[in-house]
Design a protein around this motif. Structure first.
Motif, PDB file in Angstrom:
ATOM      1  N   LEU A  72       0.789  -1.227   0.000  1.00  0.00           N
ATOM      2  CA  LEU A  72       0.000   0.000   0.000  1.00  0.00           C
ATOM      3  C   LEU A  72       0.820   1.274   0.000  1.00  0.00           C
ATOM      4  CD1 LEU A  72      -2.758  -0.991   2.599  1.00  0.00           C
ATOM      5  CD2 LEU A  72      -2.937  -0.998   0.123  1.00  0.00           C
ATOM      6  N   HIS A  75       0.582   3.350  -3.170  1.00  0.00           N
ATOM      7  CA  HIS A  75      -0.725   3.986  -3.356  1.00  0.00           C
ATOM      8  C   HIS A  75      -0.864   5.206  -2.444  1.00  0.00           C
ATOM      9  CE1 HIS A  75      -2.236   0.770  -5.899  1.00  0.00           C
ATOM     10  NE2 HIS A  75      -1.758  -0.108  -5.029  1.00  0.00           N
ATOM     11  N   ILE A 134      -5.896  -4.237  -4.448  1.00  0.00           N
ATOM     12  CA  ILE A 134      -4.624  -3.768  -3.891  1.00  0.00           C
ATOM     13  C   ILE A 134      -3.424  -4.521  -4.444  1.00  0.00           C
ATOM     14  CG2 ILE A 134      -5.774  -3.094  -1.755  1.00  0.00           C
ATOM     15  CD1 ILE A 134      -4.500  -5.488  -0.382  1.00  0.00           C
TER      16      ILE A 134
END
Length: 259
Positions: A72, A75, A134
């Motif tokens: 993550l 992102h 994801i």
């Protein structure tokens, strides 16, 4: 219900078979197949997140807290516009680890009940769709491999719980009170069921937009919707005959009327 050992054994065996099948039958690379198999094994522990203080919950939150920041952090840097330097990345990853490992475990312990909506088909779909969104690979088929792996492991947990809810103390099987509490579409209370389906609908909508299933494609020259930019127009040169006519007209215009 089945114990942790039974769940991890079954999902682990399924993960091995899933990885081998993905590589030999579907043509995925060994690395992709291996990750898909590992996710299938992990998926077999996910329903027991509703007991974060138990062994499955501790293992999952520790693993998720370690792996999720790696997936993550890119992102988050993109969304937050933070500088992508070493110090910022370290702080973000540490913050995500603490939030997932302890904050998420504490929150779930407060709001969840065992054999609630975590043990349900909608929860299985949420886990699969979350992995699809994801997983850091632009290839849709690879993302589907990972999502289906998680769903396979998740469903094995639900199925095993239902199998263990059938007793064989006599010549005929008897159903325990826990029968029907694992493979279900709705929980006993309305609130968690509504929240679960709301989250599932949101994830499905996002996937639909990403894949182009929801909403028509934007054509060149069309008026963009809010939040989107119009595609740049490609300039095309006029045909030679038109260029010559334009040059001749310019010469006639510039020529004096009287000599």
């Amino acid at each position: 219900m089945a114990a942790f050992r039974e769940h991890i054994t079954v999902s682990g065996m399924l993960g091995v078979g899933y990885g081998v099948a993905a590589m030999t039958l579907l043509g995925y690379s060994p690395a992709e197949a291996a990750v898909g198999g590992v996710l299938a094994g992990i998926g077999g522990m996910l329903p027991d997140l509703d007991i974060p203080t138990g062994r499955p919950g501790q293992e999952i939150f520790a693993l998720t807290g370690s792996v999720a920041p790696l997936v993550l952090v890119g992102h988050i840097l993109k969304w937050s516009k933070l500088p992508a330097n070493t110090e910022v990345m370290i702080l973000l990853m540490l913050g995500m680890y603490v939030t997932i490992r302890y904050g998420a475990a504490w929150l779930i312990d407060k709001i969840s009940v065992h054999r609630g909506m975590f043990h349900s088909i909608p929860a299985m779909l949420i886990a699969a769709e979350a992995i699809y969104l994801i997983y850091p690979n632009p290839n849709v088929t690879v993302k589907l491999l990972m999502a289906c792996g998680v769903a396979l492991g998740f469903f094995s947990h639900l199925l095993l719980d239902e199998v263990y809810s059938v007793g064989w103390s006599g010549p005929l099987p008897s159903l325990k009170k826990s029968f029907g509490t694992a493979i279900k579409l709705a929980g006993p209370t309305l609130g968690p069921t509504v929240v679960t389906y709301g989250l599932l609908a949101a994830l499905t909508f996002v996937i639909g937009e990403q894949t182009g299933i929801i909403g028509p494609p934007i054509e060149p020259g069309s008026t963009p919707v809010a939040g989107q930019q119009a595609l740049p127009q490609r300039e095309t040169a006029a045909p030679p005959i038109v260029q010559e006519a334009a040059v001749s007209e310019d010469k006639l215009t510039d020529a004096p009327l009287f000599r």
